[in-house]
Design a protein around this motif. Structure first.
Motif, PDB file in Angstrom:
ATOM      1  N   ASP A   1       3.632  -0.867 -16.767  1.00 58.87           N
ATOM      2  CA  ASP A   1       2.959  -2.210 -16.197  1.00 58.87           C
ATOM      3  C   ASP A   1       4.318  -3.062 -15.847  1.00 58.87           C
ATOM      4  O   ASP A   1       5.414  -2.927 -16.371  1.00 58.87           O
ATOM      5  CB  ASP A   1       2.496  -2.939 -17.371  1.00 58.87           C
ATOM      6  CG  ASP A   1       1.308  -2.445 -17.977  1.00 58.87           C
ATOM      7  OD1 ASP A   1       0.516  -1.639 -17.128  1.00 58.87           O
ATOM      8  OD2 ASP A   1       1.124  -2.248 -19.217  1.00 58.87           O
TER       9      ASP A   1
ATOM     10  N   TRP B   1      -4.146   3.683  -3.844  1.00 58.81           N
ATOM     11  CA  TRP B   1      -3.037   2.881  -3.449  1.00 58.81           C
ATOM     12  C   TRP B   1      -3.409   2.270  -1.958  1.00 58.81           C
ATOM     13  O   TRP B   1      -3.058   1.142  -1.530  1.00 58.81           O
ATOM     14  CB  TRP B   1      -1.640   3.509  -3.323  1.00 58.81           C
ATOM     15  CG  TRP B   1      -1.658   4.863  -2.809  1.00 58.81           C
ATOM     16  CD1 TRP B   1      -2.426   5.758  -3.299  1.00 58.81           C
ATOM     17  CD2 TRP B   1      -1.439   4.966  -1.310  1.00 58.81           C
ATOM     18  NE1 TRP B   1      -2.304   6.746  -2.181  1.00 58.81           N
ATOM     19  CE2 TRP B   1      -1.563   6.554  -1.126  1.00 58.81           C
ATOM     20  CE3 TRP B   1      -0.860   4.416  -0.081  1.00 58.81           C
ATOM     21  CZ2 TRP B   1      -1.497   6.917   0.023  1.00 58.81           C
ATOM     22  CZ3 TRP B   1      -0.932   4.925   0.955  1.00 58.81           C
ATOM     23  CH2 TRP B   1      -0.944   6.063   1.258  1.00 58.81           C
TER      24      TRP B   1
ATOM     25  N   ASN C   1      -5.447   4.516  -9.763  1.00 56.80           N
ATOM     26  CA  ASN C   1      -4.781   5.698  -9.363  1.00 56.80           C
ATOM     27  C   ASN C   1      -4.708   5.469  -7.767  1.00 56.80           C
ATOM     28  O   ASN C   1      -4.269   6.604  -7.073  1.00 56.80           O
ATOM     29  CB  ASN C   1      -5.041   7.044  -9.652  1.00 56.80           C
ATOM     30  CG  ASN C   1      -4.375   7.303 -11.048  1.00 56.80           C
ATOM     31  OD1 ASN C   1      -3.502   6.568 -11.425  1.00 56.80           O
ATOM     32  ND2 ASN C   1      -5.200   7.896 -11.707  1.00 56.80           N
TER      33      ASN C   1
ATOM     34  N   ARG D   1       2.310   4.977  -6.127  1.00 55.20           N
ATOM     35  CA  ARG D   1       3.172   4.581  -7.278  1.00 55.20           C
ATOM     36  C   ARG D   1       4.100   5.498  -7.363  1.00 55.20           C
ATOM     37  O   ARG D   1       5.577   5.414  -7.489  1.00 55.20           O
ATOM     38  CB  ARG D   1       2.354   4.426  -8.353  1.00 55.20           C
ATOM     39  CG  ARG D   1       2.476   3.167  -9.190  1.00 55.20           C
ATOM     40  CD  ARG D   1       1.874   3.106 -10.611  1.00 55.20           C
ATOM     41  NE  ARG D   1       1.550   1.730 -10.862  1.00 55.20           N
ATOM     42  CZ  ARG D   1       1.775   1.002 -11.822  1.00 55.20           C
ATOM     43  NH1 ARG D   1       2.683   1.871 -12.668  1.00 55.20           N
ATOM     44  NH2 ARG D   1       2.129  -0.081 -12.133  1.00 55.20           N
TER      45      ARG D   1
ATOM     46  N   ARG E   1       4.430  -1.432   5.481  1.00 56.14           N
ATOM     47  CA  ARG E   1       3.275  -1.609   5.595  1.00 56.14           C
ATOM     48  C   ARG E   1       2.533  -1.016   7.076  1.00 56.14           C
ATOM     49  O   ARG E   1       1.379  -0.571   7.018  1.00 56.14           O
ATOM     50  CB  ARG E   1       2.800  -3.112   5.464  1.00 56.14           C
ATOM     51  CG  ARG E   1       2.753  -3.788   4.101  1.00 56.14           C
ATOM     52  CD  ARG E   1       2.437  -4.989   3.983  1.00 56.14           C
ATOM     53  NE  ARG E   1       0.840  -4.698   3.604  1.00 56.14           N
ATOM     54  CZ  ARG E   1       0.201  -5.315   2.533  1.00 56.14           C
ATOM     55  NH1 ARG E   1       1.210  -5.772   1.578  1.00 56.14           N
ATOM     56  NH2 ARG E   1      -1.005  -4.949   2.399  1.00 56.14           N
TER      57      ARG E   1
ATOM     58  N   PRO F   1       1.126  -1.319  -0.007  1.00 52.28           N
ATOM     59  CA  PRO F   1       0.084  -0.006  -0.005  1.00 52.28           C
ATOM     60  C   PRO F   1       0.905   1.187   0.174  1.00 52.28           C
ATOM     61  O   PRO F   1       0.798   2.157   0.947  1.00 52.28           O
ATOM     62  CB  PRO F   1      -1.030  -0.035   1.196  1.00 52.28           C
ATOM     63  CG  PRO F   1       0.079  -0.858   2.410  1.00 52.28           C
ATOM     64  CD  PRO F   1       0.688  -1.862   1.236  1.00 52.28           C
TER      65      PRO F   1
ATOM     66  N   LEU G   1      -3.951  -5.732  -8.327  1.00 48.85           N
ATOM     67  CA  LEU G   1      -3.149  -5.074  -7.662  1.00 48.85           C
ATOM     68  C   LEU G   1      -2.605  -3.692  -8.021  1.00 48.85           C
ATOM     69  O   LEU G   1      -1.785  -3.239  -7.341  1.00 48.85           O
ATOM     70  CB  LEU G   1      -1.782  -5.948  -7.391  1.00 48.85           C
ATOM     71  CG  LEU G   1      -2.085  -7.055  -6.324  1.00 48.85           C
ATOM     72  CD1 LEU G   1      -1.085  -8.330  -6.638  1.00 48.85           C
ATOM     73  CD2 LEU G   1      -1.826  -6.596  -5.083  1.00 48.85           C
ATOM     74  N   GLY G   2      -3.150  -3.257  -9.263  1.00 53.78           N
ATOM     75  CA  GLY G   2      -2.762  -2.076  -9.670  1.00 53.78           C
ATOM     76  C   GLY G   2      -0.996  -1.930 -10.131  1.00 53.78           C
ATOM     77  O   GLY G   2      -0.585  -1.176 -10.484  1.00 53.78           O
ATOM     78  N   MET G   3      -0.482  -3.074 -10.290  1.00 51.68           N
ATOM     79  CA  MET G   3       0.683  -3.478 -10.941  1.00 51.68           C
ATOM     80  C   MET G   3       0.894  -3.096 -12.390  1.00 51.68           C
ATOM     81  O   MET G   3       1.740  -2.772 -13.086  1.00 51.68           O
ATOM     82  CB  MET G   3       1.460  -4.589 -10.782  1.00 51.68           C
ATOM     83  CG  MET G   3       1.665  -4.720  -8.973  1.00 51.68           C
ATOM     84  SD  MET G   3       2.341  -6.275  -8.424  1.00 51.68           S
ATOM     85  CE  MET G   3       3.958  -6.294  -9.173  1.00 51.68           C
TER      86      MET G   3
ATOM     87  N   ILE H   1      -1.550  -1.508 -15.264  1.00 56.81           N
ATOM     88  CA  ILE H   1      -2.722  -0.623 -15.896  1.00 56.81           C
ATOM     89  C   ILE H   1      -3.294  -0.955 -16.931  1.00 56.81           C
ATOM     90  O   ILE H   1      -2.895  -1.158 -17.981  1.00 56.81           O
ATOM     91  CB  ILE H   1      -1.996   0.760 -15.898  1.00 56.81           C
ATOM     92  CG1 ILE H   1      -0.839   1.302 -15.102  1.00 56.81           C
ATOM     93  CG2 ILE H   1      -3.037   1.662 -15.957  1.00 56.81           C
ATOM     94  CD1 ILE H   1      -1.381   1.420 -13.632  1.00 56.81           C
TER      95      ILE H   1
ATOM     96  N   ARG I   1      -4.707  -1.416  -1.154  1.00 54.82           N
ATOM     97  CA  ARG I   1      -3.541  -2.594  -1.323  1.00 54.82           C
ATOM     98  C   ARG I   1      -3.189  -3.182   0.178  1.00 54.82           C
ATOM     99  O   ARG I   1      -2.694  -3.954   0.364  1.00 54.82           O
ATOM    100  CB  ARG I   1      -2.445  -2.167  -1.777  1.00 54.82           C
ATOM    101  CG  ARG I   1      -2.277  -2.175  -3.372  1.00 54.82           C
ATOM    102  CD  ARG I   1      -1.057  -2.223  -4.248  1.00 54.82           C
ATOM    103  NE  ARG I   1      -0.520  -0.948  -4.310  1.00 54.82           N
ATOM    104  CZ  ARG I   1      -0.482  -0.146  -5.215  1.00 54.82           C
ATOM    105  NH1 ARG I   1      -1.365  -0.394  -6.217  1.00 54.82           N
ATOM    106  NH2 ARG I   1      -0.095   0.936  -5.120  1.00 54.82           N
ATOM    107  N   ALA I   2      -3.659  -2.107   1.246  1.00 53.69           N
ATOM    108  CA  ALA I   2      -3.484  -2.640   2.639  1.00 53.69           C
ATOM    109  C   ALA I   2      -4.151  -3.765   2.875  1.00 53.69           C
ATOM    110  O   ALA I   2      -3.828  -4.548   3.922  1.00 53.69           O
ATOM    111  CB  ALA I   2      -3.701  -1.264   3.585  1.00 53.69           C
TER     112      ALA I   2
END
Lengths: 260, 419, 265
Positions: free
Chosen positions: A259, C69, C67, A83, C101, A80, C48-50, C52, C72-73
């Motif tokens: 990506d 984040w 966008n 980016r 984290r 978390p 996971l947003g890795m 797009i 993800r926690a």
């Protein structure tokens, strides 16, 4: 971002190359002092080396670091964390450790040889600023290229080409144009063209300190105005800061879309 | 009581200088309220004492052999209308006066103190403020100008005069004056056998010191700083110049020292510091340069128009952007035995003389002289590259311009006694 | 909890996901199956947003993750290939992740479970594949998160560790978590999965319980049923394939569309 920066920095500090780089500057500066204890002479000798080497090394480090820390990046991306923080953190980690190397490698010998009691402290600071800002700019540009290119060899070659362009080729073309179009008024062009090359900008910044006597010999009015120290200095510094900001902005742009 | 005091004072002066004649006192409250009236009353050999006060009179003609001595800084104010003191008699002494406000004239060269066709004068310890021309000598001889402070507020060259102006003079000594804010600090035209020593000439519009058609003069111990250009010596012979300081003469075509058509001169123990050009030579020959320091100049030496048989020995060239630029491909000057901080050669036999020659002309200075804008590329890698390749195989720069015995260390000429 | 709508992604000219829909709203173990290159890993990385996506929406608990984040926690992730910064030690890695984290963790428990105490001070670069995978598992299970996503969790594990992993997954399922797993090991699926999500050419071509799949394909074992799916038989078509069975009762996709008889059972 600060946490990422912390880990990037500690990661860089584990690399022995950063110590070799620092040691190189330490030895170089000490050797120059050994040859001539005259601070201003050492500054001039260092200037040529720093203007060429610090961008190259910063760019190479940055590319290598990014390529090697792909795993770290992937690991972080699943956490978390924002980016942009990841990429900025990593970029600043590289840029900061390059700057620290420069600061230690130059600063320690200069302090030892009496920088503080000499009249050269401003010239030294300008040199240091030039070295650091070039490290930042070229770390950023290289990082941007590394983000953009999947192929490691291609990224590496592009980075070296970029450095070669700004360090040598640009000036060659610049001079060629000046000589070829000798009959036209070129002072605005000459100043403008200097702004588009960060290495040139850093060099002009140092010239304004070291070679003002010669620069004032030039006849053009625009030149006189620009080189009249204070405005010239501010424009050069401002342009360098823009150059430093550009890749940071670019990194964010690419990082948001990339990506893994 | 008062009369007695005055009498006592006179007696005192007379007893101190028995050889001199009488004394005439000028004061607002005395019998002679103006200097003009005092001169009229005085006899040859008298001393005129000027008491404190402001004397608003101009066009005072000194036509008798008198001394005019200011006590407590009396002020002679021309109120911007006319010249103030004009000396036309021999053996006149002027000292301790404040002379001010002559006013600009485009018709005549008005001056604060003028000496015309007179000899054996002394002008000392005066302060001249805003006097257009400060001290103006014409057809004068054997005089001394010393310890004067001459301050102007010149803005434009064509609307300003020179602080000390000498025209057709012989045997004059100009010593320890401070001149600033004029067109030229000190100007000499047709002046022979004179000495300009220990003056401070700053912030003048054109030159700190200017020689024209003057022969056999010496100038030494002067400091020229922040002038349009330091010193110009033109069309003159046998001038000796030593222990002067030329500094911070910046600007297009500005220089510490301009030599134009000068022959048989000696230039030694001078310091050229932070000038756009240290020495600019045009058509000069048989000049000996030794023990000079050239430091942090744009160009230490710039040669143009056929300079022959100049000899440079034991000078120091330190951190100049360019040490030498020359516009001809043949060069008949000698450069052996100097110290060049740019020299990168070695000294294997440890005799403090470099084993390989030093070439002071760089290709880039050649480029800059043709394309001035290229100065922004100074010290770039590309320029270093072309300089290096030119050094390896000279194509554009004169190969014979070289120091064949470059010194490895700074030459400490300050420790060498002057003969 | 997780809603995916119309998700498309292509790498250069290679269309990996095309208009994929998937909704996971109740807890359980979901096995994401499909041939190599079918988009399993891409799908997971999108969540996971890795990666797009080119188009489409992913929502976690109703909110778009574009966008974002912070969501993800709530996700624990076990990547396919355990790639770590080589010059860190296991301890430093764990410490770093915990630092980043900043959540309550039970690392020691998992470390003990997989018996990696001897390697805690070894550099990650020197570890064997199996040990790395165990470290990977520690990172995935040390947080008590409502969603666990695992990409090939069994790779390189010895039998003991495999049993421990299965136990762990069981325990997590009991806690009511959503567990998304990709794997090629059919036994593992058979044993662990509540539902199967089958991907082919960037689309979900089957979604449902194991028994339903077997019935549909008329095969006694999962392995064979999957093999049939892979050969292009008994697939579902249409956009509704990603939805849960309960939400599409009218479609009746427990009924085989093809002519393969289910009567063998």
């Amino acid at each position: 971002m600060l946490k990422i920066l912390k880990y990037s920095l500690s990661d860089m500090m584990r690399s022995r190359w950063i110590y070799i780089y620092t040691l190189f500057y330490l030895l170089l500066t000490t050797a120059l002092f050994w040859l001539s204890p005259d601070l201003s002479k050492v500054i001039i000798s260092l200037m040529n080396i720093i203007l060429v080497l610090s961008p190259l090394i910063a760019a190479l480090f940055s590319t290598l670091y990014f390529q090697q820390s792909r795993e770290f990046t992937e690991l972080l991306l699943a956490q978390p964390v924002r980016r942009s923080s990841i990429f900025w953190g990593q970029y600043f980690g590289v840029a900061l450790s390059m700057s620290l190397s420069l600061l230690t490698g130059l600063g320690v010998p200069f302090l030892f040889y009496g920088l503080l009691v000499s009249g050269e402290i401003w010239n030294f600071l300008v040199l240091l600023f030039a070295g650091i800002i070039l490290s930042l700019i070229f770390s950023g540009l290289a990082y941007y290229i590394a983000l953009k290119t999947e192929n490691k060899i291609k990224g590496f070659s592009l980075t070296i080409l970029l450095w070669l362009f700004f360090a040598v080729i640009y000036d060659g073309l610049f001079l060629l144009i000046l000589v070829l179009f000798n009959d036209y008024p070129l002072d605005k062009f000459a100043l403008g063209a200097s702004l588009f090359n960060p290495i040139n900008l850093a060099r002009v910044l140092i010239l304004l300190k070291l070679d003002i006597s010669a620069l004032m010999g030039y006849t053009g009015a625009v030149f006189q105005q620009f080189l009249g120290s204070a405005p010239g200095m501010s424009i050069a510094v401002a342009s360098l800061l823009v150059w430093a900001a550009l890749p940071v902005w670019g990194i964010r742009r690419v990082a948001m879309k990339k990506d893994f | 009581m008062k009369n007695f005091m005055v009498l006592q004072f006179w007696l005192l002066l007379l007893s101190a200088h028995p050889a001199l004649g009488g004394v005439v006192e000028v004061g607002p409250d005395g019998p002679y309220p103006t200097i003009r009236s005092a001169i009229e009353a005085a006899h040859s050999g008298d001393r005129i004492i000027v008491c404190p006060g402001i004397y608003r009179e101009g066009q005072i003609i000194v036509d008798k052999m008198v001394s005019i001595l200011g006590e407590g800084q009396p002020v002679l104010d021309g109120e911007g209308r006319s010249e103030i003191l004009t000396i036309i008699a021999d053996s006149v002494r002027v000292s301790g006066l404040v002379v001010q406000n002559v006013g600009i004239s485009y018709m005549e060269d008005r001056a604060g103190i003028r000496v015309r066709k007179a000899k054996n004068f002394v002008i000392e310890e005066n302060t001249l403020i805003n006097t257009f021309f400060g001290i103006y000598l014409e057809h004068a001889g054997s005089g001394v100008i010393r310890h004067n402070k001459i301050r102007g507020e010149a803005v434009q060259e064509n609307a300003s005069g020179n602080a000390i102006h000498l025209w057709y003079c012989r045997n004059i000594r100009v010593d320890q004056n401070q001149v600033s804010g004029h067109r030229d600090g000190i100007y000499l035209e047709f002046v022979d056998s004179s000495v300009i020593a220990n003056n401070l000439s700053t912030n003048n519009l054109r030159y700190g010191l200017h020689f024209m058609f003057s022969n056999g003069d010496d100038y030494f111990g002067n400091r020229f700083s922040g002038n349009g250009a330091g010193v110009a010596v033109m069309f003159s012979k046998k001038i000796n110049m030593w222990e002067n300081v030329f500094e911070q003469n910046w600007g297009r075509a500005s220089y510490g020292l301009l030599l134009k058509e000068i022959y048989d001169a000696a230039i030694y123990r001078n310091t050229f510091h932070e000038n756009t050009i240290g020495i600019h030579l045009e058509g000069c020959g048989r000049i000996k340069y030794s023990h000079n320091d050239f430091a942090n100049n744009g160009w230490a030496l710039k040669m143009a128009g056929g300079c022959l048989e100049n000899t440079f020995t034991e000078n120091n060239f330190v951190s100049n952007t360019f040490d030498l630029s020359t516009d001809s491909n043949t060069d008949d000057n000698h450069y052996d035995g100097n110290y060049w901080s740019e020299y990168a050669g070695y000294d294997l036999d440890r005799d403090e003389v470099g084993d390989v020659p030093y070439h002071p002309v760089k290709l880039f200075s050649f480029v800059v002289s043709r394309t001035p804008e290229s100065i922004v590329l100074l010290r770039s890698v590309f320029v270093d590259l072309i300089n290096f390749s030119e050094k390896v195989s000279p194509l554009f720069t004169p190969a014979n311009v070289a120091d064949h015995s470059p010194r490895m260390k700074y030459i400490s000429w300050q420790e060498i006694q002057l003969k | 909890m997780i809603q995916i709508q119309n998700l498309s992604k292509s790498f250069h000219k290679n269309q990996v996901l095309s208009s994929l829909d998937l909704e996971i709203s109740q807890p359980g173990v979901f096995a994401v199956l499909g041939p190599n290159g079918s988009g399993k890993t891409t799908l997971i990385k999108c969540i996971l947003g890795m990666v797009i996506p080119d188009s489409g929406q992913i929502r976690y608990q109703g909110a778009s993750i574009t966008n974002e984040w912070k969501y993800r926690a709530a996700i624990s992730y076990l990547p396919q290939i355990a790639r770590f910064p080589e010059n860190l030690t296991v301890n430093e890695l764990l410490q770093m992740i915990r630092d980043i984290r900043d959540q309550a963790a039970r690392a020691e428990e998992i470390i003990h479970l997989f018996g990696i105490e001897p390697w805690l001070n070894s550099r990650l670069g020197t570890l064997s594949g199996g040990t790395r995978q165990k470290v990977n598992l520690v990172l995935a299970f040390m947080y008590d998160n409502p969603v666990i996503i695992m990409d090939e969790p069994t790779a390189g594990l010895d039998p003991v560790a495999l049993i421990r992993l299965k136990d762990l997954i069981q325990a997590e399922r009991q806690k009511g978590k959503i567990i998304l797993v990709t794997t090629h090991v059919m036994n593992f699926v058979e044993e662990m999965a509540n539902e199967i999500v089958f991907l082919l050419d960037g689309r979900i071509r089957f979604r449902g319980e194991l028994a339903a799949l077997k019935r549909r394909c008329g095969e006694p074992t999962l392995e064979r049923a999957i093999a049939k799916l892979l050969q292009g038989e008994c697939l579902e078509a249409g956009p509704a394939a990603g939805k849960t069975a309960a939400e599409n009762p009218d479609k009746g996709f427990f009924q085989p569309k093809t002519e393969i008889p289910c009567s063998r059972y």
